[in-house]
Motif scaffolding. Structure first.
Motif, PDB file in Angstrom:
ATOM      1  N   PRO A 109      33.723 -11.545 -15.648  1.00 52.43           N
ATOM      2  CA  PRO A 109      34.350 -11.365 -14.539  1.00 52.43           C
ATOM      3  C   PRO A 109      35.437 -11.314 -14.299  1.00 52.43           C
ATOM      4  O   PRO A 109      36.513 -11.969 -15.223  1.00 52.43           O
ATOM      5  CB  PRO A 109      33.581 -12.066 -13.928  1.00 52.43           C
ATOM      6  N   GLY A 110      36.228 -10.431 -13.133  1.00 53.65           N
ATOM      7  CA  GLY A 110      37.531 -10.403 -13.240  1.00 53.65           C
ATOM      8  C   GLY A 110      38.659  -9.953 -13.969  1.00 53.65           C
ATOM      9  O   GLY A 110      39.696  -9.753 -13.799  1.00 53.65           O
ATOM     10  N   ASP A 111      38.275  -9.133 -14.665  1.00 50.28           N
ATOM     11  CA  ASP A 111      38.788  -8.131 -16.085  1.00 50.28           C
ATOM     12  C   ASP A 111      39.499  -7.393 -15.178  1.00 50.28           C
ATOM     13  O   ASP A 111      38.858  -6.754 -14.300  1.00 50.28           O
ATOM     14  CB  ASP A 111      38.055  -8.060 -16.996  1.00 50.28           C
ATOM     15  N   ALA A 112      40.900  -6.908 -15.559  1.00 49.77           N
ATOM     16  CA  ALA A 112      41.342  -5.682 -15.013  1.00 49.77           C
ATOM     17  C   ALA A 112      40.881  -4.473 -15.590  1.00 49.77           C
ATOM     18  O   ALA A 112      41.524  -3.136 -15.150  1.00 49.77           O
ATOM     19  CB  ALA A 112      43.079  -5.898 -15.163  1.00 49.77           C
ATOM     20  N   ARG A 113      40.149  -4.896 -16.460  1.00 49.03           N
ATOM     21  CA  ARG A 113      39.598  -3.399 -17.382  1.00 49.03           C
ATOM     22  C   ARG A 113      38.495  -2.483 -16.759  1.00 49.03           C
ATOM     23  O   ARG A 113      37.533  -2.996 -16.031  1.00 49.03           O
ATOM     24  CB  ARG A 113      39.561  -3.617 -18.820  1.00 49.03           C
ATOM     25  N   PRO A 114      38.411  -1.366 -16.286  1.00 45.81           N
ATOM     26  CA  PRO A 114      37.313  -0.933 -15.730  1.00 45.81           C
ATOM     27  C   PRO A 114      36.197  -1.213 -16.082  1.00 45.81           C
ATOM     28  O   PRO A 114      36.333  -0.894 -17.446  1.00 45.81           O
ATOM     29  CB  PRO A 114      37.505   0.772 -14.988  1.00 45.81           C
TER      30      PRO A 114
END
Length: 449
Positions: A25-30
């Motif tokens: 969750p919350g990772d900037a990677r798509p």
């Protein structure tokens, strides 16, 4: 099948649970989603978009136009509109060029995976969602029973294309759901989807299997796959050690990874190798571009230099700051232009004494298959150079193929207990570093689309 009033919520809960088990969750990677516009992928899009919004993750939908149907442009447009309406970013990809006259379905599947893998890596993604269902599992099982070479569909598996799919995992969070369940849920949502007429065309094996299973009470349940990796070790120089009692699936993956290709071995040839190993026979054999050497309890796999010479990779020029893959086994990145990668075969005598001593620690049959660097305007090759980073891919690829990852974070950091990678060949002007064979590290390769 009838859905109870709250079963739509139950479907969402099941899907969210599977995504939460695999993704951060919350990772900037798509997170990437393969979107065809069919019912399964539209259902996954709508559910995954809700999850992504709740978890603060970007969602990128990719649609491949195979250019095989006159309506494909309209289908692609529909998929784009559906993605944007769900709040996802979207890109269209196209399979251009001439199409094969035979094996079209397999070629289209491979092309789709290559296009999606390239776009996913360019976007910085590590995981691609596919909308396979329990019905797809049952259809593939029926097709294999009829002689198809389709691989088994798993919930979590590496991208089947190489090297485009390196470092990418495929996640199929709907694999325990029925196709009918998803369509009833979509109808309740007031959603539209595309029905590809090819799904009912008896010329295609998948369509025949679908028709044969129509009306069945249920689809085959997803079967867990045992990793069975005890005793398997991989080295940064591309060598792999396996035990005599290695399982067939593990040996197949190790052969493909060691050879740098992507085509699994034929079942009969693989079975013969397994029989000889378990019989305790000492022998050498070549399969999938890899050489297997069995002597006593030691079983070592490596790239076969002779096989590489028969199908040599073209010299690979390194562009500054751009990662390039050589022979499917090593990734290189140079700080500046001027370097070219070639095979060591035919150039071993031109190496420095230090480099010759280092490469001599490899088995003789694979030395010529190791990459060397040639600088513009210079004759002598080198094993390594300042400003050129080399990363072995065999160990990393094998780790993914043998189910040693369970979560997206495993693709960024090695799992607990994995030894850090160490370069086995040093920069040539550093005499204190060299090959240390004692420093070890730890896709289904033929997945359907």
């Amino acid at each position: 099948m009838q859905l109870t009033p709250d079963s739509g919520g139950a479907l969402q809960a099941r899907l969210f649970g599977r995504l939460n088990r695999r993704l951060t969750p919350g990772d900037a990677r798509p997170v990437v989603l393969a979107l065809s516009g069919g019912g399964d992928s539209i259902a996954l899009l709508r559910l995954a978009a809700e999850w992504a919004q709740a978890q603060g993750r970007p969602l990128l939908a990719l649609t491949v136009d195979h250019r095989l149907n006159p309506d494909s442009v309209d289908w692609t447009r529909f998929a784009g509109e559906a993605a944007r309406a769900a709040g996802a970013d979207w890109r269209a990809l196209a399979w251009g060029g001439d199409k094969p006259t035979t094996g079209l379905t397999a070629a289209a599947r491979t092309a789709r995976h290559r296009l999606i893998a390239g776009a996913a890596r360019a976007a910085g993604a590590r995981v691609v969602l596919f909308a396979h269902t329990a019905d797809d599992v049952a259809e593939a099982d029926l097709m294999r029973a009829g002689g198809s070479t389709l691989g088994r569909v798993r919930e979590w598996s590496p991208s089947p294309v190489w090297p485009e799919g390196r470092g990418l995992m495929l996640l199929r969070p709907l694999l325990d759901e029925r196709r009918e369940t998803l369509r009833i849920w979509l109808t309740g949502q007031g959603a539209d989807w595309i029905e590809d007429p090819a799904n009912a065309d008896p010329r295609f094996g998948r369509s025949r299997a679908r028709q044969a299973l129509a009306g069945a009470a249920g689809a085959a349940a997803t079967r867990p796959v045992e990793a069975a990796v005890a005793g398997v070790e991989a080295f940064e120089d591309g060598l792999v050690a396996v035990p005599r009692d290695v399982r067939s699936r593990v040996l197949a993956a190790a052969l493909v990874c060691s050879g740098g290709g992507e085509t699994p071995p034929r079942g009969d040839r693989l079975a013969r190798l397994v029989e000889r190993l378990r019989a305790g026979e000492d022998f050498a054999a070549t399969l999938c571009g890899a050489r297997l050497e069995a002597a006593g309890e030691a079983v070592t796999l490596m790239r076969e230099a002779g096989e590489l010479a028969r199908r040599p990779p073209a010299p690979l020029m390194l562009g500054p700051g751009v990662e390039a893959v050589w022979d499917g086994r090593f990734a290189f990145r140079a700080d500046e232009a001027g370097w070219t990668l070639v095979a060591a075969r035919g150039r071993l005598s031109s190496l420095s004494a230090r480099d010759r001593a280092a490469i001599a620690r490899l088995p003789a049959a694979t030395r010529g298959a190791f990459p060397v660097l040639v600088r513009d305007g210079e004759m002598a090759p080198v094993l390594a150079a300042q400003g050129v980073e080399r990363r072995g891919l065999v160990a990393e690829r094998l780790r993914l193929a043998l189910d040693e990852t369970t979560h997206e974070d495993d693709l960024i950091h090695p799992p607990n207990g994995a030894k850090p990678r160490k370069l086995l060949f040093s920069v040539t002007d550093n005499p204190d570093r060299g090959l240390n064979p004692g420093e070890r590290t730890t896709e289904d390769l033929n997945e359907p689309a």
